[in-house]
Motif scaffolding. Structure first.
Motif, mmCIF file in Angstrom:
data_model
loop_
_atom_site.group_PDB
_atom_site.id
_atom_site.type_symbol
_atom_site.label_atom_id
_atom_site.label_comp_id
_atom_site.label_asym_id
_atom_site.label_seq_id
_atom_site.Cartn_x
_atom_site.Cartn_y
_atom_site.Cartn_z
ATOM 1 N N TYR A 1 0.839 -1.191 0.000
ATOM 2 C CA TYR A 1 0.000 0.000 0.000
ATOM 3 C C TYR A 1 0.879 1.247 0.000
ATOM 4 O O TYR A 1 2.016 1.219 0.474
ATOM 5 N N SER B 1 -5.349 -8.332 4.306
ATOM 6 C CA SER B 1 -6.396 -7.874 3.390
ATOM 7 C C SER B 1 -6.894 -9.028 2.528
ATOM 8 O O SER B 1 -8.109 -9.228 2.380
ATOM 9 N N VAL C 1 -6.136 0.565 0.282
ATOM 10 C CA VAL C 1 -6.399 0.999 1.647
ATOM 11 C C VAL C 1 -5.834 2.403 1.800
ATOM 12 O O VAL C 1 -4.658 2.647 1.531
ATOM 13 N N LYS D 1 -5.042 5.645 4.278
ATOM 14 C CA LYS D 1 -4.751 5.937 5.674
ATOM 15 C C LYS D 1 -5.121 7.384 5.992
ATOM 16 O O LYS D 1 -4.623 8.313 5.348
ATOM 17 N N PHE E 1 -8.343 3.736 8.700
ATOM 18 C CA PHE E 1 -8.227 3.156 7.368
ATOM 19 C C PHE E 1 -9.572 3.172 6.657
ATOM 20 O O PHE E 1 -10.632 2.988 7.277
ATOM 21 N N VAL F 1 -11.184 1.224 3.161
ATOM 22 C CA VAL F 1 -10.969 0.204 2.135
ATOM 23 C C VAL F 1 -11.741 0.595 0.879
ATOM 24 O O VAL F 1 -12.947 0.882 0.947
ATOM 25 N N LEU G 1 -7.875 -2.070 10.152
ATOM 26 C CA LEU G 1 -8.270 -2.743 8.915
ATOM 27 C C LEU G 1 -9.469 -3.651 9.148
ATOM 28 O O LEU G 1 -10.434 -3.654 8.369
#
Length: 281
Positions: free
Chosen positions: A37, A52, A86, A88, A97, A99, A130
């Motif tokens: 990421y 993930s 993802v 941040k 986070f 998604v 997450l």
């Protein structure tokens, strides 16, 4: 789960469905998780990418980390898969986070609400945030539902081949003394299409519009009642080919004898050269 969380989750899911219209995660067969990421310094740092993949598979998806061996249909048609990302949004004492899932054109199909953690240890905080964000993924109740008229890239090639076989061939009489030749094509596009300002094409069961411009064409995608610009086709110096700038659909292309647009590009999943056929409507 608190009442506020449930209410926010419902609003988030409803907003995603409303905003993205006909775009639905159930239309896509796979999820591709990147090796790293953007906010991480190395591949799968803190095992965040592996987590993930695990969570996507847990909630019904078929997920792969980029670089792994992929199914044949995904290799041939990268648009069967969604790209996971993802984001941040961390504060001073909170790790947050979001998604996201994007299609092969870079359009966001799904975005979760913020998952949060107040853990001080990076790995614990990242994993907790997450998993919190993935509660919205779970709420999707994902189940792959292939479209009834879904046409894969290899199917487009078959259709084109069939057209070439079945289309009658009309021989042009040769007149050496007058140097007569068939009607020439202009800008790489057959004469019939030149007369039209816009031309419609089908690719992966989606409708694309080629709008004539001075530089070549503007590429639009038909999303229900609206048309969204996703890129441009720049005419080459030869006038018979085009440089396409359209996210994952970027590459080089040309119009064939049957007015289809043939695009050669790099598959964003496999990083290999592939050929797409935009079938003329």
């Amino acid at each position: 789960m608190s009442v506020v969380r449930i209410l926010f989750l419902c609003i988030s899911v409803f907003s995603s469905i409303s905003f993205y219209g006909k775009k639905n995660v159930n239309d896509y067969k796979y999820v591709i998780v990147p090796e790293r990421y953007g906010f991480l310094k190395k591949n799968d740092e803190y095992q965040l990418n592996s987590l993930s993949k695990f969570l996507f598979n847990k909630y019904g998806f078929q997920a792969f980390i980029q670089g792994e061996e992929l199914p044949e249909d995904l290799i041939n048609n990268g648009c069967l898969g969604l790209r996971a990302e993802v984001k941040k949004n961390s504060g001073l004492f909170v790790t947050k986070f979001i998604v996201e899932l994007k299609d092969c054109n870079g359009t966001v199909v799904f975005s979760s609400s913020e998952g949060a953690s107040r853990e001080k240890d990076y790995k614990k905080a990242y994993h907790e945030a997450l998993r919190d964000a993935f509660k919205d993924v779970k709420a999707l109740n994902y189940k792959y539902t292939p479209k009834t008229q879904n046409i894969k890239e290899e199917d487009h090639n078959d259709v084109t081949t069939k057209k070439e076989v079945s289309k009658p061939v009309v021989s042009m009489p040769k007149h050496p003394e007058t140097n007569a030749t068939p009607i020439a094509q202009k800008d790489g596009l057959p004469k019939k299409a030149i007369e039209e300002k816009t031309v419609s094409y089908i690719f992966n069961d989606n409708v694309f519009i080629f709008k004539k411009e001075a530089y070549g064409y503007e590429l639009l995608q038909n999303n229900g009642d609206t048309q969204v610009s996703i890129g441009k086709l720049f005419k080459s110096n030869s006038g018979n080919s085009y440089i396409v700038k359209a996210g994952d659909l970027s590459g080089n292309g040309y119009f064939d004898n049957y007015q289809n647009f043939v695009l050669e590009r790099i598959n964003p999943v496999t990083n290999k050269l592939i050929t797409d056929i935009f079938a003329r409507q």
